[in-house]
Design a protein around this motif. Structure first.
Motif, mmCIF file in Angstrom:
data_model
loop_
_atom_site.group_PDB
_atom_site.id
_atom_site.type_symbol
_atom_site.label_atom_id
_atom_site.label_comp_id
_atom_site.label_asym_id
_atom_site.label_seq_id
_atom_site.Cartn_x
_atom_site.Cartn_y
_atom_site.Cartn_z
ATOM 1 N N GLU A 30 0.810 -1.215 0.000
ATOM 2 C CA GLU A 30 0.000 0.000 0.000
ATOM 3 C C GLU A 30 0.847 1.270 0.000
ATOM 4 O OE1 GLU A 30 -3.403 -0.058 2.723
ATOM 5 O OE2 GLU A 30 -2.974 -2.194 3.043
ATOM 6 N N ALA A 31 2.164 1.118 0.059
ATOM 7 C CA ALA A 31 3.042 2.296 0.072
ATOM 8 C C ALA A 31 3.027 2.961 -1.299
ATOM 9 C CB ALA A 31 4.465 1.898 0.445
ATOM 10 N N GLY A 32 3.076 4.275 -1.292
ATOM 11 C CA GLY A 32 3.123 5.031 -2.536
ATOM 12 C C GLY A 32 4.529 5.055 -3.106
ATOM 13 N N ASP A 33 4.693 5.783 -4.179
ATOM 14 C CA ASP A 33 5.984 5.874 -4.858
ATOM 15 C C ASP A 33 7.086 6.447 -3.978
ATOM 16 O OD1 ASP A 33 4.911 4.798 -7.131
ATOM 17 O OD2 ASP A 33 4.572 6.732 -8.109
ATOM 18 N N ASN A 34 6.711 7.233 -2.989
ATOM 19 C CA ASN A 34 7.717 7.845 -2.125
ATOM 20 C C ASN A 34 7.942 7.056 -0.832
ATOM 21 O OD1 ASN A 34 5.323 8.353 -0.866
ATOM 22 N ND2 ASN A 34 5.567 10.564 -0.775
ATOM 23 N N GLY A 35 7.294 5.907 -0.689
ATOM 24 C CA GLY A 35 7.457 5.096 0.508
ATOM 25 C C GLY A 35 6.545 5.500 1.646
ATOM 26 N N ASN A 36 5.609 6.386 1.381
ATOM 27 C CA ASN A 36 4.646 6.784 2.399
ATOM 28 C C ASN A 36 3.328 6.061 2.186
ATOM 29 O OD1 ASN A 36 5.888 8.595 4.202
ATOM 30 N ND2 ASN A 36 5.931 10.138 2.586
ATOM 31 N N PHE A 37 2.481 6.143 3.189
ATOM 32 C CA PHE A 37 1.194 5.477 3.164
ATOM 33 C C PHE A 37 0.080 6.513 3.256
ATOM 34 C CE2 PHE A 37 4.288 2.563 4.925
ATOM 35 C CZ PHE A 37 4.010 1.371 4.277
ATOM 36 N N LYS A 38 -1.132 6.094 2.925
ATOM 37 C CA LYS A 38 -2.290 6.972 3.081
ATOM 38 C C LYS A 38 -2.623 7.090 4.558
ATOM 39 C CE LYS A 38 -4.148 6.140 -1.464
ATOM 40 N NZ LYS A 38 -5.237 5.652 -2.277
ATOM 41 N N SER A 39 -3.310 8.157 4.895
ATOM 42 C CA SER A 39 -3.639 8.458 6.291
ATOM 43 C C SER A 39 -4.342 7.317 6.998
ATOM 44 C CB SER A 39 -4.517 9.709 6.371
ATOM 45 O OG SER A 39 -3.779 10.842 6.042
ATOM 46 N N ASN A 40 -5.257 6.631 6.289
ATOM 47 C CA ASN A 40 -6.003 5.561 6.950
ATOM 48 C C ASN A 40 -5.095 4.410 7.391
ATOM 49 O OD1 ASN A 40 -5.600 4.654 4.328
ATOM 50 N ND2 ASN A 40 -7.596 3.648 4.185
ATOM 51 N N LEU A 41 -3.985 4.190 6.694
ATOM 52 C CA LEU A 41 -3.076 3.122 7.117
ATOM 53 C C LEU A 41 -2.305 3.538 8.379
ATOM 54 C CD1 LEU A 41 -2.205 0.220 6.125
ATOM 55 C CD2 LEU A 41 -0.026 1.342 5.781
ATOM 56 N N TYR A 42 -1.904 4.798 8.457
ATOM 57 C CA TYR A 42 -1.258 5.277 9.677
ATOM 58 C C TYR A 42 -2.228 5.178 10.862
ATOM 59 C CZ TYR A 42 2.534 7.159 6.788
ATOM 60 O OH TYR A 42 3.589 7.310 5.920
ATOM 61 N N THR A 43 -3.504 5.453 10.606
ATOM 62 C CA THR A 43 -4.514 5.338 11.663
ATOM 63 C C THR A 43 -4.651 3.894 12.118
ATOM 64 O OG1 THR A 43 -5.709 7.247 10.786
ATOM 65 C CG2 THR A 43 -6.938 5.761 12.244
ATOM 66 N N SER A 44 -4.742 2.969 11.173
ATOM 67 C CA SER A 44 -4.876 1.554 11.553
ATOM 68 C C SER A 44 -3.604 1.039 12.222
ATOM 69 C CB SER A 44 -5.260 0.687 10.347
ATOM 70 O OG SER A 44 -4.249 0.686 9.369
ATOM 71 N N ALA A 45 -2.453 1.555 11.836
ATOM 72 C CA ALA A 45 -1.199 1.176 12.497
ATOM 73 C C ALA A 45 -1.207 1.653 13.943
ATOM 74 C CB ALA A 45 -0.003 1.752 11.746
ATOM 75 N N THR A 60 -1.153 8.542 17.893
ATOM 76 C CA THR A 60 -2.137 9.010 16.921
ATOM 77 C C THR A 60 -1.613 8.731 15.509
ATOM 78 O OG1 THR A 60 -1.133 11.197 16.732
ATOM 79 C CG2 THR A 60 -2.809 10.884 18.476
ATOM 80 N N ARG A 61 -2.473 8.963 14.546
ATOM 81 C CA ARG A 61 -2.078 8.819 13.141
ATOM 82 C C ARG A 61 -0.855 9.685 12.852
ATOM 83 N NH1 ARG A 61 -5.925 11.903 10.003
ATOM 84 N NH2 ARG A 61 -4.461 13.546 10.507
ATOM 85 N N ASP A 62 -0.871 10.931 13.326
ATOM 86 C CA ASP A 62 0.238 11.846 13.054
ATOM 87 C C ASP A 62 1.527 11.397 13.736
ATOM 88 O OD1 ASP A 62 -1.380 13.399 11.444
ATOM 89 O OD2 ASP A 62 -1.831 14.851 13.024
ATOM 90 N N MET A 63 1.424 10.856 14.937
ATOM 91 C CA MET A 63 2.614 10.345 15.631
ATOM 92 C C MET A 63 3.226 9.172 14.880
ATOM 93 S SD MET A 63 1.364 10.381 19.573
ATOM 94 C CE MET A 63 1.159 11.871 20.522
ATOM 95 N N VAL A 64 2.370 8.295 14.387
ATOM 96 C CA VAL A 64 2.852 7.125 13.631
ATOM 97 C C VAL A 64 3.503 7.578 12.330
ATOM 98 C CG1 VAL A 64 2.086 5.077 12.354
ATOM 99 C CG2 VAL A 64 1.237 5.496 14.669
ATOM 100 N N LYS A 65 2.855 8.488 11.631
ATOM 101 C CA LYS A 65 3.423 8.998 10.376
ATOM 102 C C LYS A 65 4.762 9.671 10.638
ATOM 103 C CE LYS A 65 2.650 11.895 6.379
ATOM 104 N NZ LYS A 65 1.740 12.802 5.673
#
Length: 148
Positions: A30-45, A60-65
């Motif tokens: 689910e990682a994008g071209d830059n190695g990041n994920f969409k917000s919902n994946l950070y939330t589920s993590a 939180t989502r922001d802490m995980v990201k």
């Protein structure tokens, strides 16, 4: 104008970091071209790692990201940059394997460019291969690939 507060500081224990990296690796497709994920994946993590919380606030989502982008991702890229220097040895068990004054000087010079390698003078980073699988275009990796 005063600087914006970035919110409460997250306290991460080793079990949370381990669970986060393994969770992101499990979802690496689910990682994008830059190695990041969409917000919902950070939330589920964040929900996934909550059982490992021992102190501080729940993540939180922001802490995980932020942990992924500003810490884990940077460690990986600094190790990779260090490995690309032909005179800089690396393995995932012994890290830079610094022995002797010459190695010490080379390592110290590299830390100036790649500061995240500092803890890996004598020990490797157990997550290197997992993170390499997550970040696209990070080089050849897999069962039969050379492991630095």
């Amino acid at each position: 104008m005063p600087p914006k507060s970035s919110g409460p500081k997250a306290l991460w224990n080793p079990a949370e970091v381990d669970a986060l990296i393994k969770y992101l690796h499990h979802h690496h497709f689910e990682a994008g071209d830059n190695g990041n994920f969409k917000s919902n994946l950070y939330t589920s993590a964040a929900v996934h790692i909550s059982e490992f919380l021992t102190e501080g606030l729940p993540k939180t989502r922001d802490m995980v990201k932020n942990k992924w982008v500003s810490h884990i991702w940077r460690i990986y890229h600094d190790i990779k940059g260090y490995c690309l220097k032909s005179w800089c040895p690396w393995d995932n068990t012994h890290g830079a394997g610094v022995q002797g004054m010459f190695d010490e000087q080379v390592f110290d010079d590299c830390v100036k460019t790649f500061p995240q390698i500092c803890p890996f003078k004598q020990s490797g980073w157990q997550y290197y291969n997992l993170v390499a699988d997550i970040i696209p275009n990070s080089g050849v990796h897999g069962t039969n690939a050379f492991t630095p």
